[in-house]
Design a protein around this motif. Structure first.
Motif, PDB file in Angstrom:
ATOM      1  N   VAL A 144       4.483 -30.330   3.055  1.00 50.88           N
ATOM      2  CA  VAL A 144       3.104 -30.773   2.808  1.00 50.88           C
ATOM      3  C   VAL A 144       2.318 -30.624   4.115  1.00 50.88           C
ATOM      4  N   PRO A 145       1.147 -29.961   4.075  1.00 58.16           N
ATOM      5  CA  PRO A 145       0.383 -29.724   5.307  1.00 58.16           C
ATOM      6  C   PRO A 145      -0.032 -31.036   5.987  1.00 58.16           C
ATOM      7  N   ASP A 146      -0.148 -30.988   7.319  1.00 52.42           N
ATOM      8  CA  ASP A 146      -0.438 -32.179   8.125  1.00 52.42           C
ATOM      9  C   ASP A 146      -1.739 -32.872   7.750  1.00 52.42           C
ATOM     10  N   ASP A 147      -2.773 -32.081   7.383  1.00 51.20           N
ATOM     11  CA  ASP A 147      -4.048 -32.725   7.077  1.00 51.20           C
ATOM     12  C   ASP A 147      -3.914 -33.631   5.854  1.00 51.20           C
ATOM     13  N   ARG A 148      -3.086 -33.206   4.894  1.00 44.78           N
ATOM     14  CA  ARG A 148      -2.879 -34.059   3.721  1.00 44.78           C
ATOM     15  C   ARG A 148      -2.079 -35.311   4.086  1.00 44.78           C
ATOM     16  N   VAL A 149      -1.063 -35.122   4.937  1.00 43.59           N
ATOM     17  CA  VAL A 149      -0.243 -36.269   5.348  1.00 43.59           C
ATOM     18  C   VAL A 149      -1.121 -37.295   6.075  1.00 43.59           C
ATOM     19  N   ALA A 150      -1.967 -36.821   6.957  1.00 42.27           N
ATOM     20  CA  ALA A 150      -2.833 -37.734   7.719  1.00 42.27           C
ATOM     21  C   ALA A 150      -3.802 -38.460   6.780  1.00 42.27           C
ATOM     22  N   GLN A 151      -4.340 -37.731   5.822  1.00 43.93           N
ATOM     23  CA  GLN A 151      -5.294 -38.347   4.890  1.00 43.93           C
ATOM     24  C   GLN A 151      -4.593 -39.357   3.975  1.00 43.93           C
ATOM     25  N   ALA A 152      -3.383 -39.041   3.560  1.00 45.63           N
ATOM     26  CA  ALA A 152      -2.616 -39.980   2.722  1.00 45.63           C
ATOM     27  C   ALA A 152      -2.298 -41.245   3.519  1.00 45.63           C
ATOM     28  N   MET A 153      -1.945 -41.066   4.794  1.00 37.79           N
ATOM     29  CA  MET A 153      -1.670 -42.231   5.635  1.00 37.79           C
ATOM     30  C   MET A 153      -2.879 -43.154   5.686  1.00 37.79           C
ATOM     31  N   ALA A 154      -4.058 -42.564   5.850  1.00 39.56           N
ATOM     32  CA  ALA A 154      -5.273 -43.379   5.917  1.00 39.56           C
ATOM     33  C   ALA A 154      -5.450 -44.184   4.631  1.00 39.56           C
ATOM     34  N   ALA A 155      -5.221 -43.540   3.487  1.00 37.35           N
ATOM     35  CA  ALA A 155      -5.395 -44.224   2.198  1.00 37.35           C
ATOM     36  C   ALA A 155      -4.376 -45.345   2.035  1.00 37.35           C
ATOM     37  N   ALA A 198      -3.569 -46.620  -4.003  1.00 42.49           N
ATOM     38  CA  ALA A 198      -2.971 -45.824  -2.933  1.00 42.49           C
ATOM     39  C   ALA A 198      -1.915 -44.878  -3.472  1.00 42.49           C
ATOM     40  N   ALA A 199      -1.127 -45.337  -4.436  1.00 42.66           N
ATOM     41  CA  ALA A 199      -0.086 -44.471  -4.997  1.00 42.66           C
ATOM     42  C   ALA A 199      -0.726 -43.245  -5.641  1.00 42.66           C
ATOM     43  N   CYS A 200      -1.744 -43.482  -6.476  1.00 41.84           N
ATOM     44  CA  CYS A 200      -2.384 -42.362  -7.176  1.00 41.84           C
ATOM     45  C   CYS A 200      -3.150 -41.457  -6.208  1.00 41.84           C
ATOM     46  N   ALA A 201      -3.920 -42.087  -5.312  1.00 42.16           N
ATOM     47  CA  ALA A 201      -4.720 -41.287  -4.379  1.00 42.16           C
ATOM     48  C   ALA A 201      -3.805 -40.488  -3.456  1.00 42.16           C
ATOM     49  N   SER A 202      -2.748 -41.101  -2.950  1.00 41.09           N
ATOM     50  CA  SER A 202      -1.904 -40.372  -2.004  1.00 41.09           C
ATOM     51  C   SER A 202      -1.130 -39.260  -2.705  1.00 41.09           C
ATOM     52  N   GLY A 203      -0.734 -39.481  -3.962  1.00 41.33           N
ATOM     53  CA  GLY A 203      -0.097 -38.390  -4.707  1.00 41.33           C
ATOM     54  C   GLY A 203      -1.040 -37.203  -4.846  1.00 41.33           C
ATOM     55  N   ALA A 204      -2.297 -37.505  -5.183  1.00 40.54           N
ATOM     56  CA  ALA A 204      -3.288 -36.438  -5.368  1.00 40.54           C
ATOM     57  C   ALA A 204      -3.615 -35.743  -4.041  1.00 40.54           C
ATOM     58  N   ILE A 205      -3.721 -36.548  -2.981  1.00 41.91           N
ATOM     59  CA  ILE A 205      -4.038 -35.984  -1.659  1.00 41.91           C
ATOM     60  C   ILE A 205      -2.893 -35.113  -1.157  1.00 41.91           C
ATOM     61  N   LEU A 206      -1.673 -35.654  -1.220  1.00 38.05           N
ATOM     62  CA  LEU A 206      -0.512 -34.879  -0.761  1.00 38.05           C
ATOM     63  C   LEU A 206      -0.346 -33.615  -1.596  1.00 38.05           C
ATOM     64  N   GLY A 207      -0.744 -33.712  -2.868  1.00 38.85           N
ATOM     65  CA  GLY A 207      -0.643 -32.568  -3.751  1.00 38.85           C
ATOM     66  C   GLY A 207      -1.751 -31.539  -3.534  1.00 38.85           C
ATOM     67  N   GLY A 208      -2.706 -31.864  -2.658  1.00 46.92           N
ATOM     68  CA  GLY A 208      -3.734 -30.886  -2.317  1.00 46.92           C
ATOM     69  C   GLY A 208      -4.883 -30.813  -3.306  1.00 46.92           C
ATOM     70  N   GLY A 209      -5.087 -31.881  -4.071  1.00 45.72           N
ATOM     71  CA  GLY A 209      -6.184 -31.881  -5.030  1.00 45.72           C
ATOM     72  C   GLY A 209      -7.544 -31.880  -4.356  1.00 45.72           C
ATOM     73  N   PRO A 210      -8.569 -31.307  -5.026  1.00 44.02           N
ATOM     74  CA  PRO A 210      -9.926 -31.384  -4.476  1.00 44.02           C
ATOM     75  C   PRO A 210     -10.392 -32.839  -4.440  1.00 44.02           C
ATOM     76  N   ALA A 211     -11.359 -33.127  -3.567  1.00 42.61           N
ATOM     77  CA  ALA A 211     -11.784 -34.506  -3.307  1.00 42.61           C
ATOM     78  C   ALA A 211     -12.161 -35.248  -4.586  1.00 42.61           C
ATOM     79  N   GLU A 212     -12.851 -34.566  -5.505  1.00 39.91           N
ATOM     80  CA  GLU A 212     -13.307 -35.224  -6.732  1.00 39.91           C
ATOM     81  C   GLU A 212     -12.116 -35.715  -7.563  1.00 39.91           C
ATOM     82  N   TRP A 213     -11.081 -34.896  -7.651  1.00 38.38           N
ATOM     83  CA  TRP A 213      -9.899 -35.279  -8.416  1.00 38.38           C
ATOM     84  C   TRP A 213      -9.157 -36.433  -7.721  1.00 38.38           C
ATOM     85  N   CYS A 214      -9.068 -36.339  -6.399  1.00 37.15           N
ATOM     86  CA  CYS A 214      -8.377 -37.407  -5.653  1.00 37.15           C
ATOM     87  C   CYS A 214      -9.104 -38.736  -5.856  1.00 37.15           C
ATOM     88  N   ALA A 215     -10.434 -38.694  -5.814  1.00 29.47           N
ATOM     89  CA  ALA A 215     -11.218 -39.922  -5.997  1.00 29.47           C
ATOM     90  C   ALA A 215     -11.023 -40.468  -7.410  1.00 29.47           C
TER      91      ALA A 215
END
Lengths: 345, 345
Positions: A144-155, A198-215
């Motif tokens: 999983v790319p670092d930017d997604r990991v960092a964003q999931a951590m924040a969430a 957090a579970a749903c958002a981080s799954g979507a973020i780590l999965g690389g979903g676009p922002a609208e889907w993650c939200a």
């Protein structure tokens, strides 16, 4: 209403699975990961964490995480560690909650502090919070790319702080015994719904979903979490201790305010409110107090109104998924919200 | 040996600062950040975290993080949130430790659980662990690239789990009363040195240092952490409660094994070991037992040998910094290790 959803088949490797097989398969992935990470060997901490995590509960938060990743089209295998971490974070809060509430049973077994003592239970909970983040790092190791990991951590970190704020707010509300329904709903949004979000958002973020889907998936998780907490509140009025896995009298012993109780206070007017308050503050036998409170809450319409409130959250949870393309994962997430409605009936 | 180091001036904006001004300036940056993040308003949790964090202690771990970032040439302002987070993580472990040990004083004031009760203290500690990671996310918002944030998270999460393993190992060692010096040194490496390592490594990682420098700073932190823990052990033999900020008898009351004690057991042979064990297991007045143990440990050479051990760690900490280019930050880090040696003298 079950029929509005398709059956939800998805190809995992070579096998086409229906929903229940699919859920079973995902649960087994997370269970194996937890079991291999906390294998019970070494220092006592490992044994305690193993006890707390294996065999797992329903692994509902991990399922939400995995299906949220699936709903944005990701390879679910990459986020299995994060799903295991979501369960660990949840279990950490249960371990610490059980100390605070003095609950000696959990999932039908002695709670961690009852089995291993308070001190080790505090440390084990801490370790599982740290593991929640170590697990996100593991996803990075799986590709999983670092930017997604960092964003999931924040969430996840923000949700963890919300969880603690919610626990603090709950203690404040119960201790001062001043609580209205809006304050209660904000409290459960923090205490319970934040980790679902957090579970749903981080799954979507780590999965690389676009922002609208993650939200959207984050909102889904938060709405579903509130529905589930209300459902949990209702259990004390509709269930016995075996089904709850802990003492059915826990809420009343800890003077924990629940939505059916608060709604009954509002709906029943002053005489009912006064009588409910009297039973809640009473120091008599918890089972007798619970029976008296249950009857009053039910008669005043608190159970029915709380059931309606849970339904409302669950229906909105399904609605926010509209922005996502159809997929077996989306179908399972809709089904979870649907099931929450049915369980509250 | 002070003279082997240069004075360590560095330009912060327009001012050239000497070391003590520099440290004061860095401490003020972290203190302000903590104070604005946990301002004591809102739910009780905010007030408790404020109490625990403000006014801060020596903010030693934040200083290590900032100077590690400085030592790899980074803009220190970018990593101030992570430095605040390092203090929060440390304070979280103190809050939970004080519950476990029943210590009612900390930093010369009532400990958090003594001031606010056990339940809120558990939750506040949890919140500060989550904040440790929220603070890494804040660095991302300040412009630290995601790959560094993700890598720092991995280092911090691993150290947090090590911390818990160390606490578990300590409880096991003290309860079973079987402890040799190597086990003790491994225990403090996990319990204390891991967070020092994480502070230095994460500062270097967030600062964008090359892998070799990050590894060196991580090793420096770990070695310094062990030196500090041994120094802390020695305080009970060389200091009074005021200087410690907590009861000088805490270690003996909790039957906590310390390096001077263990070395005295080894150096003094069986008669000394038996007498030390008798005092440790005794249930008599803690102050009298401490006085008896202190005299025995000192006579058997335990204090001197532990002092030597701390010196050894500190000297190695300075040595591993050799790979880094000269800078005021590196000079301060060397000074810290040097000061650890001197304080143990």
């Amino acid at each position: 209403m079950e029929s509005i959803y398709s059956t939800g088949k998805q190809d995992f490797g070579t096998a086409i699975l229906d929903r229940s097989d699919r859920i079973e398969y995902l649960v087994s992935l997370v269970g194996s990961h937890l079991e291999s990470t906390w294998n019970g060997k070494g220092v006592p901490l490992e044994r305690i964490c193993h006890y707390a995590l294996v065999p797992g509960g329903k692994l509902f938060r991990p399922l939400l995480l995995l299906e949220s990743a699936g709903a944005v089209g990701a390879n679910i295998a990459l986020v299995v560690p994060a799903a295991a971490g979501a369960e660990a974070g949840h279990v950490a809060s249960l371990i610490h909650d059980d100390i605070i509430d003095g609950d000696t049973m959990r999932r039908g077994r002695p709670s961690v502090h009852a089995a291993f003592g308070r001190d080790d239970a505090i440390v084990a909970g801490d370790a599982l919070i740290f593991y929640l983040f170590a697990a996100l790092a593991e996803c990075g190791e799986r590709g999983v790319p670092d930017d997604r990991v960092a964003q999931a951590m924040a969430a996840v970190a923000a949700a963890g702080i919300d969880l603690c704020r919610g626990q603090s707010m709950e203690a404040q509300l119960c201790a001062g015994y001043v609580c209205d329904v809006p304050s209660y709903l904000e409290m459960i949004r923090l205490k319970t719904a934040a980790l679902f979000r957090a579970a749903c958002a981080s799954g979507a973020i780590l999965g690389g979903g676009p922002a609208e889907w993650c939200a959207a998936l984050g909102s889904y998780g938060e709405l579903l979490g509130s529905a589930f907490q209300i459902h949990d509140d209702l259990l004390a009025y509709t269930s016995d201790g075996d089904a709850m896995g802990k003492a059915v009298t826990s809420d009343i012993t800890n003077q924990r305010l629940t939505l059916p109780f608060l709604l009954a206070r509002e709906l029943g007017g002053e005489p009912v409110a006064n009588e409910l308050d009297r039973h809640m503050r009473d120091s008599g036998d918890p089972a007798e107090r619970l029976a008296a409170v249950s009857a009053l809450v039910r008669e005043a319409g608190g159970v029915a109104a709380a059931t309606d409130a849970a339904r409302g959250y669950a229906i909105r949870a399904v609605e926010v998924l509209d922005v996502l393309p159809e997929s077996p994962s989306k179908e399972t997430l809709s089904y979870f919200a649907q099931a929450a409605v049915n369980r509250c009936g």
